[in-house]
Every structure is written in C-alpha cells, then in structure tokens.
Design an enzyme around this catalytic site. Structure first.
Site, PDB file in Angstrom:
ATOM      1  N   SER A 101       0.488  -1.021  -0.116  1.00  0.00           N
ATOM      2  CA  SER A 101      -0.064  -0.331  -0.124  1.00  0.00           C
ATOM      3  C   SER A 101       0.744   1.463  -0.107  1.00  0.00           C
ATOM      4  O   SER A 101       2.345   1.545   0.798  1.00  0.00           O
ATOM      5  CB  SER A 101      -0.975  -0.182   1.425  1.00  0.00           C
ATOM      6  OG  SER A 101      -1.544   1.112   1.496  1.00  0.00           O
ATOM      7  N   TYR A 135      -1.499  -0.913  10.310  1.00  0.00           N
ATOM      8  CA  TYR A 135      -1.802  -1.247   9.367  1.00  0.00           C
ATOM      9  C   TYR A 135      -0.516  -1.541   8.483  1.00  0.00           C
ATOM     10  O   TYR A 135      -0.134  -1.587   8.107  1.00  0.00           O
ATOM     11  CB  TYR A 135      -3.331  -0.910   8.346  1.00  0.00           C
ATOM     12  CG  TYR A 135      -3.528  -1.282   7.411  1.00  0.00           C
ATOM     13  CD1 TYR A 135      -3.727  -2.434   6.641  1.00  0.00           C
ATOM     14  CD2 TYR A 135      -2.342   0.102   6.496  1.00  0.00           C
ATOM     15  CE1 TYR A 135      -3.993  -2.324   4.937  1.00  0.00           C
ATOM     16  CE2 TYR A 135      -3.773  -0.297   5.029  1.00  0.00           C
ATOM     17  CZ  TYR A 135      -3.975  -1.544   4.942  1.00  0.00           C
ATOM     18  OH  TYR A 135      -4.284  -1.527   3.523  1.00  0.00           O
TER      19      TYR A 135
HETATM   20  P1  NAD Z   1     -11.730  -5.776   0.706  1.00  0.00           P
HETATM   21  O1  NAD Z   1     -12.473  -5.966   2.000  1.00  0.00           O
HETATM   22  O2  NAD Z   1     -12.186  -6.497  -1.030  1.00  0.00           O
HETATM   23  O3  NAD Z   1     -10.420  -7.560   0.290  1.00  0.00           O
HETATM   24  C1  NAD Z   1      -9.912  -7.990   1.220  1.00  0.00           C
HETATM   25  C2  NAD Z   1     -10.009  -9.372   1.449  1.00  0.00           C
HETATM   26  O4  NAD Z   1      -8.984  -9.970   2.444  1.00  0.00           O
HETATM   27  C3  NAD Z   1     -11.132  -9.410   2.131  1.00  0.00           C
HETATM   28  O5  NAD Z   1     -12.118  -9.738   0.942  1.00  0.00           O
HETATM   29  C4  NAD Z   1     -11.029 -10.793   3.004  1.00  0.00           C
HETATM   30  O6  NAD Z   1     -11.259 -12.132   1.906  1.00  0.00           O
HETATM   31  C5  NAD Z   1      -9.482 -11.144   2.968  1.00  0.00           C
HETATM   32  N1  NAD Z   1      -9.569 -11.478   4.729  1.00  0.00           N
HETATM   33  C6  NAD Z   1      -9.430 -10.666   5.265  1.00  0.00           C
HETATM   34  N2  NAD Z   1      -8.973 -11.371   6.471  1.00  0.00           N
HETATM   35  C7  NAD Z   1      -8.957 -12.383   6.351  1.00  0.00           C
HETATM   36  C8  NAD Z   1      -8.483 -13.211   7.245  1.00  0.00           C
HETATM   37  N3  NAD Z   1      -8.035 -13.230   7.787  1.00  0.00           N
HETATM   38  N4  NAD Z   1      -8.343 -14.838   5.972  1.00  0.00           N
HETATM   39  C9  NAD Z   1      -8.759 -14.855   5.091  1.00  0.00           C
HETATM   40  N5  NAD Z   1      -9.227 -13.439   4.479  1.00  0.00           N
HETATM   41  C10 NAD Z   1      -8.859 -12.920   5.060  1.00  0.00           C
HETATM   42  O7  NAD Z   1     -10.514  -5.234   0.537  1.00  0.00           O
HETATM   43  P2  NAD Z   1      -9.457  -4.627  -0.759  1.00  0.00           P
HETATM   44  O8  NAD Z   1      -9.393  -2.958  -0.664  1.00  0.00           O
HETATM   45  O9  NAD Z   1      -9.950  -4.973  -1.757  1.00  0.00           O
HETATM   46  O10 NAD Z   1      -8.343  -5.100  -0.040  1.00  0.00           O
HETATM   47  C11 NAD Z   1      -7.287  -5.792  -0.948  1.00  0.00           C
HETATM   48  C12 NAD Z   1      -5.507  -5.593  -0.435  1.00  0.00           C
HETATM   49  O11 NAD Z   1      -5.605  -4.336  -1.227  1.00  0.00           O
HETATM   50  C13 NAD Z   1      -5.594  -5.559   1.398  1.00  0.00           C
HETATM   51  O12 NAD Z   1      -4.555  -5.947   1.655  1.00  0.00           O
HETATM   52  C14 NAD Z   1      -5.718  -3.556   1.360  1.00  0.00           C
HETATM   53  O13 NAD Z   1      -4.614  -3.779   2.339  1.00  0.00           O
HETATM   54  C15 NAD Z   1      -5.098  -3.342  -0.428  1.00  0.00           C
HETATM   55  N6  NAD Z   1      -5.602  -2.221  -0.132  1.00  0.00           N
HETATM   56  C16 NAD Z   1      -6.487  -1.803  -0.503  1.00  0.00           C
HETATM   57  C17 NAD Z   1      -6.644  -0.163  -0.607  1.00  0.00           C
HETATM   58  C18 NAD Z   1      -7.697   0.769  -0.681  1.00  0.00           C
HETATM   59  O14 NAD Z   1      -7.519   1.593  -1.117  1.00  0.00           O
HETATM   60  N7  NAD Z   1      -8.503  -0.431  -1.169  1.00  0.00           N
HETATM   61  C19 NAD Z   1      -5.110   0.608  -0.620  1.00  0.00           C
HETATM   62  C20 NAD Z   1      -3.973  -0.371  -0.299  1.00  0.00           C
HETATM   63  C21 NAD Z   1      -3.844  -1.323  -0.404  1.00  0.00           C
END
Ligand code: NAD
Ligand code: MG
Length: 298
Positions: A190, A203
């Site tokens: 991120s 985080y």
């Molecule tokens: P999202 O909620 O759609 O996806 C995160 C997923 O992580 C969940 O759907 C879930 O299936 C999984 N998860 C969480 N805890 C878990 C556990 N204990 N066991 C199994 N699975 C688990 O949100 P997203 O934004 O698509 O996130 C995906 C990745 O992107 C993450 O690593 C997040 O940190 C990263 N990210 C997101 C953003 C943003 O702005 N959305 C920015 C930077 C990084």
C-alpha cells in the site's frame, strides 16, 4: 463489451469522482452492500491470452482488488483458486461464476488465514484442485482505523499483523513446494508503506513490512527462477474502507486528494497484477508497482 481497458480515454474521466455516503459494515464487509458499487472489470476487462494455462491462488479474491484480479486472470486464461473468509461466501460466489463464465476452473477455499495451519491447507487445496500452482497473489488484508494509540488494542495489533504479514509468510513458504521456475509471487502492499496515516499505525507498519519482505524474498528466489514483486495501491473503493478502514466522516472525500482527483476502481489495478504474473515481466524482480493516481512514491 463496450469500452475496455485498452480504449483510449482520459483517465481523469474514466470513472466518476465518487462521494460515498457515510456507511458502516461489520468486518470484513461485502462488495454486495457497498454504495456506490465498484467496477471490478465484470463488463470492462478484456483478456488477450497473457496467462494462458496458468494456475493462480489469490487470497481475498471474493471482493475488491482481489476480485478484480481474479476476473482479469481468468479472462487472460488462468485457472483460479479463491481464498476468502467463510462469511464472504455470497461475494465469492459471484466472482466464482465469472471465472467459470470465462471458461476457466475455479476452486473456492473459505478459511481464516490468521491461522498457520489454515494457510498451509489453503495452499495444498489450491494445488490439488488446480493440479499445480504457478502464481501466488498474497492480497488478503485488514485495515481498522483507530484515532489514538491508547485505544489500539493488543488484540487488534496482533490480528492485523497475523492477517497482513504472517499469513503472507506462511502462504509463500507453503507455496514454494509447488512453484517451479517461471512462477510468480505478487504481494499487495500500500501507499501506506511510505505515507502512514496517523490512524493506521498497525496497518501501515504491516505494509512497510510487506515491501521489505518482498524485496528480500525476491533476491532469495531469483536464482530459482521465481519472481517476487509487490503492487502498492493508493485509494481504491472497496469494502475494506467501510468496515472501519476509514473514519466514517472521511468517506465522502475518499480518494479526492490524489493528483487524478478521484478514487480508483478495483479493475484499474488488475493490469499491474497481470503484468507481474505474466512471463513478459521476466526481468522485473523485487519491484513495487505503484498504482495510486499520481501520489509521489519511492
Ligand atoms: P477487500 O475487503 O475487498 O479485500 C480484503 C480481503 O481480505 C477480504 O475480502 C477478505 O477475504 C480477506 N481477508 C481479510 N482478513 C482475512 C482473514 N483473516 N482470512 C482470510 N481472508 C481475509 O478490500 P481491498 O481493498 O480489495 O483489499 C485488498 C488488499 O488491498 C489488502 O491487502 C489491502 O490492504 C490492500 N490495499 C487496499 C487499498 C484500498 O484503497 N482499497 C489501498 C492499498 C492497499
Ligand atoms: Mg471481501
């Protein structure tokens, strides 16, 4: 299909600058309930055979970024094993159907990745179900905003680290038994790795760790022909943001402070993962590909 990711267009206007209403979902949050809904490529991602015959495990692929990557990988010709939490079955079903509609095999693997044994089991079941494994996308993550250090509980700190970095280690280690030369590991980090928000101490620290782990492991595995890279998203509209990922009052302005002036849609990240998974990036190792709407990053 009308417009796709190859259509020449103004990136500022490719998607509207959304102003999400205040909303709250219990962790982990569902795409199904998100307002407004997102573009994960359902009607816009066009595959061109870049991952023909490949076998991918993608964690957190029921929703958000992972779902967009799963849809893209399937349309590029890969079979996909999906890892997600049991309470996300409804979201996962939608993505699984899209993978099958692309003519590819899907294996659904609900389970909590904060447990090492579950991580190992998910990898084994992915390899058994797909008949091997040559792409691993470590993408599952949790983000819970807390205003004050005094209120950041030991339990939260521990669970964030277990989910965001321990699981990456457990899964990558187990996956090595299946990855042959040519394989690719991609970790979702991120912008928080370099620009930590004051409300995301746990985080952001895990994201710094992911970047570092990626660069070290990339050097270790390069001689074995396994490439390790990371993708660093900026603000993308996903269920993570409404299950306490952001303070509620900040949701309407989500993503607006980027140079492009809007939040990203999950499908805008998919090509970065496709590039790093595909053999076309054979000389790209230990790289963090920033996809963040123009925020300066190292
Ligand atoms: P999202 O909620 O759609 O996806 C995160 C997923 O992580 C969940 O759907 C879930 O299936 C999984 N998860 C969480 N805890 C878990 C556990 N204990 N066991 C199994 N699975 C688990 O949100 P997203 O934004 O698509 O996130 C995906 C990745 O992107 C993450 O690593 C997040 O940190 C990263 N990210 C997101 C953003 C943003 O702005 N959305 C920015 C930077 C990084
Ligand atoms: Mg989800």
């Amino acid at each position: 299909m009308g417009q796709d990711q190859y259509t020449f267009q103004d990136p500022v206007k490719r998607y509207p600058s959304i102003e999400p209403p205040k909303q709250d979902q219990p962790e982990p949050g569902l795409d199904k309930e998100l307002v407004p809904q997102t573009d994960r490529g359902e009607d816009s991602y066009r595959g061109t055979g870049r991952l023909e015959g490949r076998k991918a495990l993608i964690t957190g692929s029921d929703s958000g970024i992972g779902a967009a990557v799963a849809i893209a990988f399937a349309r590029e010709g890969a079979d996909v094993a999906m890892s997600y939490l049991p309470e996300e079955e409804e979201d996962a079903k939608v993505v699984a159907e899209l993978i099958e509609k692309a003519g590819r095999k899907v294996v659904q693997l609900p389970g909590d990745l904060t447990d090492a044994a579950t991580c190992r089991q998910v990898v084994q079941q992915a390899a058994d179900g797909l008949g091997g494994l040559d792409i691993l996308v470590n993408n599952a993550g949790r983000q819970i905003a807390v205003e004050k250090l005094e209120d950041l509980s030991d339990e939260q700190f521990d669970r964030t680290f277990k989910t965001n970095i321990y699981a990456f280690f457990w899964i990558a280690k187990a996956a090595l038994a299946h990855l042959q030369p040519g394989s690719s590991i991609i970790n979702t980090t991120s912008i928080q790795a370099y620009m930590p928000s004051p409300t995301l101490l746990d985080y952001a620290a895990t994201k710094g760790a992911i970047n570092n782990f990626t660069k070290g492991l990339a050097q270790q595995l390069a001689p074995r022909g396994i490439r390790v890279n990371a993708v660093a998203p900026g603000p993308f509209w996903t269920p993570l943001q409404v299950s306490d990922g952001q303070p509620k009052e900040k949701l309407p302005e989500f993503g607006k402070s980027t140079p492009i002036g809007r939040a990203g849609q999950p499908t805008e990240l998919a090509p970065a993962y496709v590039f790093l998974a595909s053999s076309e990036s054979s000389y790209v190792m230990g790289e963090t590909l920033n996809v963040n709407g123009g925020m300066p990053s190292p």
